[in-house]
Structures are given as structure tokens and as C-alpha cells.
Design an enzyme around this catalytic site. Sequence first.
Site, PDB file in Angstrom:
ATOM      1  N   HIS A 141      43.539  61.837  40.526  1.00 54.10           N
ATOM      2  CA  HIS A 141      43.217  62.935  41.436  1.00 54.10           C
ATOM      3  C   HIS A 141      43.651  64.245  40.777  1.00 54.10           C
ATOM      4  O   HIS A 141      44.847  64.513  40.639  1.00 54.10           O
ATOM      5  CB  HIS A 141      43.929  62.749  42.776  1.00 54.10           C
ATOM      6  CG  HIS A 141      43.424  61.608  43.589  1.00 54.10           C
ATOM      7  ND1 HIS A 141      42.160  61.587  44.132  1.00 54.10           N
ATOM      8  CD2 HIS A 141      44.004  60.424  43.942  1.00 54.10           C
ATOM      9  CE1 HIS A 141      41.987  60.452  44.795  1.00 54.10           C
ATOM     10  NE2 HIS A 141      43.083  59.739  44.694  1.00 54.10           N
TER      11      HIS A 141
ATOM     12  N   HIS B 214      37.990  56.773  38.863  1.00 50.76           N
ATOM     13  CA  HIS B 214      38.571  55.463  39.153  1.00 50.76           C
ATOM     14  C   HIS B 214      38.090  54.471  38.102  1.00 50.76           C
ATOM     15  O   HIS B 214      36.940  54.546  37.644  1.00 50.76           O
ATOM     16  CB  HIS B 214      38.126  54.989  40.545  1.00 50.76           C
ATOM     17  CG  HIS B 214      38.205  53.498  40.730  1.00 50.76           C
ATOM     18  ND1 HIS B 214      37.094  52.674  40.596  1.00 50.76           N
ATOM     19  CD2 HIS B 214      39.245  52.673  41.011  1.00 50.76           C
ATOM     20  CE1 HIS B 214      37.449  51.421  40.806  1.00 50.76           C
ATOM     21  NE2 HIS B 214      38.745  51.388  41.045  1.00 50.76           N
TER      22      HIS B 214
ATOM     23  N   ASN C 142      38.751  50.104  37.010  1.00 50.84           N
ATOM     24  CA  ASN C 142      39.413  48.828  37.253  1.00 50.84           C
ATOM     25  C   ASN C 142      38.795  47.783  36.344  1.00 50.84           C
ATOM     26  O   ASN C 142      37.572  47.707  36.218  1.00 50.84           O
ATOM     27  CB  ASN C 142      39.265  48.412  38.722  1.00 50.84           C
ATOM     28  CG  ASN C 142      39.786  47.010  38.985  1.00 50.84           C
ATOM     29  OD1 ASN C 142      39.032  46.049  38.950  1.00 50.84           O
ATOM     30  ND2 ASN C 142      41.065  46.902  39.245  1.00 50.84           N
ATOM     31  N   VAL C 143      39.636  46.995  35.682  1.00 48.66           N
ATOM     32  CA  VAL C 143      39.172  45.819  34.947  1.00 48.66           C
ATOM     33  C   VAL C 143      40.091  44.663  35.323  1.00 48.66           C
ATOM     34  O   VAL C 143      41.306  44.830  35.395  1.00 48.66           O
ATOM     35  CB  VAL C 143      39.154  46.043  33.423  1.00 48.66           C
ATOM     36  CG1 VAL C 143      37.983  46.909  33.016  1.00 48.66           C
ATOM     37  CG2 VAL C 143      40.456  46.673  32.923  1.00 48.66           C
ATOM     38  N   ARG C 144      39.522  43.488  35.563  1.00 45.81           N
ATOM     39  CA  ARG C 144      40.316  42.404  36.130  1.00 45.81           C
ATOM     40  C   ARG C 144      39.770  41.042  35.701  1.00 45.81           C
ATOM     41  O   ARG C 144      38.607  40.911  35.291  1.00 45.81           O
ATOM     42  CB  ARG C 144      40.327  42.501  37.653  1.00 45.81           C
ATOM     43  CG  ARG C 144      38.938  42.481  38.273  1.00 45.81           C
ATOM     44  CD  ARG C 144      38.959  42.795  39.758  1.00 45.81           C
ATOM     45  NE  ARG C 144      37.621  42.783  40.332  1.00 45.81           N
ATOM     46  CZ  ARG C 144      36.823  43.840  40.396  1.00 45.81           C
ATOM     47  NH1 ARG C 144      37.234  45.010  39.927  1.00 45.81           N
ATOM     48  NH2 ARG C 144      35.620  43.765  40.940  1.00 45.81           N
TER      49      ARG C 144
ATOM     50  N   HIS D 268      27.709  58.892  32.275  1.00 41.16           N
ATOM     51  CA  HIS D 268      26.788  57.759  32.251  1.00 41.16           C
ATOM     52  C   HIS D 268      26.373  57.395  30.820  1.00 41.16           C
ATOM     53  O   HIS D 268      26.093  56.218  30.546  1.00 41.16           O
ATOM     54  CB  HIS D 268      25.564  58.046  33.120  1.00 41.16           C
ATOM     55  CG  HIS D 268      25.810  57.830  34.572  1.00 41.16           C
ATOM     56  ND1 HIS D 268      25.640  56.601  35.184  1.00 41.16           N
ATOM     57  CD2 HIS D 268      26.243  58.672  35.555  1.00 41.16           C
ATOM     58  CE1 HIS D 268      25.946  56.698  36.465  1.00 41.16           C
ATOM     59  NE2 HIS D 268      26.323  57.946  36.713  1.00 41.16           N
TER      60      HIS D 268
ATOM     61  N   ARG E 285      52.293  44.546  46.531  1.00 40.73           N
ATOM     62  CA  ARG E 285      53.197  45.688  46.731  1.00 40.73           C
ATOM     63  C   ARG E 285      52.404  46.865  47.310  1.00 40.73           C
ATOM     64  O   ARG E 285      51.530  47.437  46.649  1.00 40.73           O
ATOM     65  CB  ARG E 285      53.847  46.087  45.413  1.00 40.73           C
ATOM     66  CG  ARG E 285      54.872  47.206  45.550  1.00 40.73           C
ATOM     67  CD  ARG E 285      55.597  47.419  44.223  1.00 40.73           C
ATOM     68  NE  ARG E 285      56.639  48.415  44.359  1.00 40.73           N
ATOM     69  CZ  ARG E 285      56.467  49.714  44.111  1.00 40.73           C
ATOM     70  NH1 ARG E 285      55.285  50.162  43.720  1.00 40.73           N
ATOM     71  NH2 ARG E 285      57.478  50.554  44.253  1.00 40.73           N
TER      72      ARG E 285
END
Length: 311
Positions: free
Chosen positions: A96, A106, A108-110, A145, A260
Amino acid sequence: MPDVEAIRNYLLGLQAEVCANLETIEDGQRFTQETWTYPQGGGGITRILANGAALEQGGVNFSHIKGPQLPAAATARRPELSGQSFEALGVSLVMHPQNPYVPTSHMNVRFFVAGKQDSAQTWWFGGGYDLTPYYPFKEDVVHWHRVAFDACKRFGDGVYPRFKKWCDEYFYLKHRKETRGVGGLFFDDLNDWDFDTCFEFLRSVGDSYIDAYLPILRKRKGLSYGEKERDWQLYRRGRYVEFNLVYDRGTLFGLQSGGRTESILMSLPPKVVWRYNYRPEAGSPEADLIDNYLVPRDWLDLESKVQTAKT
């Protein structure tokens, strides 16, 4: 069997690399670090930078947890995995910015593996990244992009369009009838290729995030702004909060699994406002965001390029 240790080592390195790169645009401000444990097994590392020169708040989470049963957020698309034990690893971050001319970002890799160790297991990868501007610049959106396209291109011509479309559909506020931002990439349940190729794709996406975001942050962080622009930024942050608390599967997974709370909700902005029935003035820069950017678009003009190549 999937190489969980290799994934863990990559994710820890990614967390460190992202933080180190973002610290280069701050005036000596650094991420603080907190290590935490997960009651059922494993834990994580949360790194936070607050009140920086460029970032009002940025958080980069690493987690590696185990549990006896997948939460509902993880089995909604795969009900056959209900009741199975799991192991999950990931890096998730949200930035932010201070300046309203810099977008929120944002990533995220999982990785998940479900099932008993002594029986058949199911594994998959997920992740992506998206951009949420307040005062958008088309060249920044195209750059974002373009980097996403380049991260996907060696895995097949249809990969970027598929995961770009999935991102537009996923980061959509149904009750507002608008996208959260200008999109990027989103993928889940990825095990279409062999493990090594899927892991390589995850690394390609994760490694490209800094290339996508840092140039925008550098370019826009010093632009002048006033109370009007700051107020619009805080108002639009409300949409970010609404999505994360109502729709985001990652947030729901974390809360349902007993993770958490402080680390899960670090994605929320430090300051935000809501205003009843507010509409920006027609023709204003604020209206431009809603009218021209918060709708799915082919930012790279790929469809016309394909048609041109065919003719």
C-alpha cells in the site's frame, strides 16, 4: 513425490529478494521481521515495512503449515479433498503506497499437497499478481501486463490469456459490479504439467513481480498530490478491504485454518474511509478510473495482433 524442501527454499529466497528490492526505494527504512508458529505444525515469517518514504505499509508473508483437515476455502472447488490432511507453503504480499499515483499491488505464490503420506497424495500450485491503481497511467498498466505476458510465454501461447482472464474474473466485486483493479495473473489447482514444469512456472511468476511493480513505484512515488487525491485513495482502499474480507480465498483459508490473524490481515491498508453513495464527478480523473480501467480489457491488444498475423 513433490520436492517440498526445494519449494520452501525458493519461497524463503523470494521473500528476502522482494524485501531487499523494495528497501532500495526507501530512505533507510527496512522491513521488520517476526517469526510465528502454527499450532498444528509449522509456522511462518512476517516482514512488515510501515510509514516508509514510498510505502505507507507493505507486508511480505512466508508460511509453511500442516494440518489434519483442509479448510472449506481450499475444498470449495475440490470437494473430493474434504477431510484430508494438508501441507501448504506460500509467499503472499501486499504493498500500500503513500502516493495516490502509485497503485497498490498484490502477489501470492503457493503450493499445496493433500492426503496421507502413506497413500496417494494430490498436489497443486496457485498464485498470481494484480494491480490496483487509484489514478491510473495506461503505460504503467501495459508495462504490468507485458511483464506478466513475458513470465508466461515460454509455457505456451494460451497461458497468459487464460490466467489473465481468470484474474479478471476472480478479482471482481460482484456487489459493486467492478473489478478490484486492472488485473494481471491468477491461477489455481495447477498440476496440468509435470511437477518440475509447474514449479518452474511458479518461479517465473514469483520472480517477475519486482520487474512488474518496482519500475512503477520508482516512476510515480515522487509525483505531487493534494488532499483531494489522498481522499480518493483512502476511499478506493475501501474496495480493497471489501474484497479481501468478503471474497478472497486466501484470507478465508487463513482464518478458517486457525492461522495467525495479524499476518493474515496485514493485507489491509492502514488507513481507509467509506462514504455513503459517493459518485465522482463525470469527466474527472476519478471517474476515468471507474469508467475506463475497472473493466476487463486486452491491455496488450493481443487479439488484434493475432488477427493481423493471420491475415
